[in-house]
Design an enzyme around this catalytic site. Structure first.
Site, short mmCIF file in Angstrom:
data_model
loop_
_atom_site.label_atom_id
_atom_site.label_comp_id
_atom_site.label_asym_id
_atom_site.label_seq_id
_atom_site.Cartn_x
_atom_site.Cartn_y
_atom_site.Cartn_z
N SER A 1 0.84 -1.20 0.00
CA SER A 1 0.00 0.00 0.00
C SER A 1 0.88 1.25 0.00
CB SER A 1 -0.95 -0.04 1.20
OG SER A 1 -2.01 0.88 1.04
N ASP B 1 -6.10 -3.62 -1.85
CA ASP B 1 -5.00 -3.26 -0.94
C ASP B 1 -4.27 -4.50 -0.41
OD1 ASP B 1 -3.48 -2.27 1.30
OD2 ASP B 1 -4.77 -0.52 1.28
#
Length: 347
Positions: A71, A188
């Site tokens: 991320s 994510d």
């Protein structure tokens, strides 16, 4: 081309048929230097602390041989692996100078069936710096973790477009629409592997791994009782109370609403996974302060400073690691971390 290292066996969290596990490229350190990997966690705006940590490592000539990021850790790690120095990284962080600037990077989806934003503008913002670089064109090896929604496993990107991989890794569930690549849907990486310490150990023959965990620990959450992770304070002004009550049903991220509940449930899993990964690192740097949120990008100075402070506190451990590793090459990597300001909570 950067020569390949022989990959180690796959980790249990990663899909054995994952095409992204096909052996990463790596540049060997200079003769006499230890081979050190750097694992960078996700955490939204808190991930700007990675810039401060990298500054301290750069200033103290700590050699980094390979990087793995999830991320926001993937975002910062990609720029670092592409050769951007830490002053460049700080300058890029300073571009998001206020909330209005951040809002210009959002591309809303209407109706918001797959997410609130697409994330394409954020990817283009990154590629303004990275260009069309592929993993093979980076200055040092990089691994980026995303979550494959179709295989329900972590997916490791180590080839192809770096910008596309970062986009997939940073697509916050419920906020960003899943990223479609090669017939798969990605979200994510923090949902599957928020701090990829073990991944670095599996993929590269490293002497040590430094982990930078910007996610809160259990201790942090208990310590931050009145500030982060708790119900918002009620406004004394009756007009503001009325406006908040009026807008609350429209704000899915408001405390107690669906995306807030989803985010907190996801964080419960992330904290446990990050805690386990911390114990596989040789040194854990833990920049965190209570007045932090995942979307607070305009307060970049506070996060960069927090990263610097945490890295400076960890410097004795890092330098001792460099000095002593050659005399103890078979050290145990399941390390208990006792100091919660620079590591994982023991709770």
């Amino acid at each position: 081309m950067i020569p390949n290292l022989n990959p180690s066996p796959l980790g249990w969290m990663r899909n054995a048929e994952d095409p992204g596990m096909a052996g990463g490229s790596a540049m060997m350190p200079h003769k006499g230097q230890p081979s050190i990997g750097l694992a960078l966690s996700g955490g939204g705006a808190r991930g700007l602390a990675h810039v401060g940590v990298l500054q301290v490592l750069e200033e103290n000539n700590i050699p980094i041989a390979a990087v793995a990021g999830t991320s926001m850790g993937a975002y910062v790690g990609a720029l670092h692996a592409a050769g951007f120095n830490t002053q460049d990284l700080e300058s890029l962080a300073r571009e998001i100078k206020d909330r209005r600037t951040l809002l210009r990077l959002l591309d809303p989806i209407f109706p918001p069936t797959s997410g609130l934003i697409r994330g394409n503008k954020i990817r283009l913002h990154l590629e303004r710096s990275l260009g069309t670089r592929t993993f093979a064109e980076l200055d040092k090896p990089l691994l980026i973790v995303a979550t494959d929604l179709d295989t329900m496993a972590a997916h490791v990107f180590d080839q192809g477009s770096v910008g596309a991989a970062v986009h997939a890794s940073a697509a916050i569930p419920g906020v960003c629409a899943p990223v479609h690549l090669d017939g798969h849907r990605y979200t994510d990486g923090g949902a599957a592997e928020p701090l990829p310490v073990g991944l670095l150990r599996e993929r590269f023959n490293l002497d040590a791994v430094i982990a930078v965990n910007v996610l809160p620990t259990t201790h942090d959450i208990l310590h931050c009782k009145d500030e982060a992770f708790v119900p918002p304070k009620t406004h004394k002004n009756p007009i503001l109370r009325f406006i908040n009550a009026l807008l609350r049903p429209l704000n899915l991220l408001a405390y107690g609403n669906v995306l807030d509940t989803f985010r907190r449930a996801l964080m419960c899993a992330q904290l446990g996974l990050a805690e386990k990964e911390c114990r596989r690192a040789d040194v854990v740097v833990h920049p965190f302060f209570c007045e932090s949120t995942w979307f607070d990008f305009e307060n970049f100075d506070r996060y960069i400073s927090a990263g610097r402070r945490a890295a400076e506190e960890s410097l004795p451990q890092i330098k001792a690691l460099l000095e002593n590793h050659s005399s103890n090459p078979n050290q145990n990597h399941e390390n208990p971390v006792l100091h919660t300001r620079v590591g994982c909570s023991a709770a």
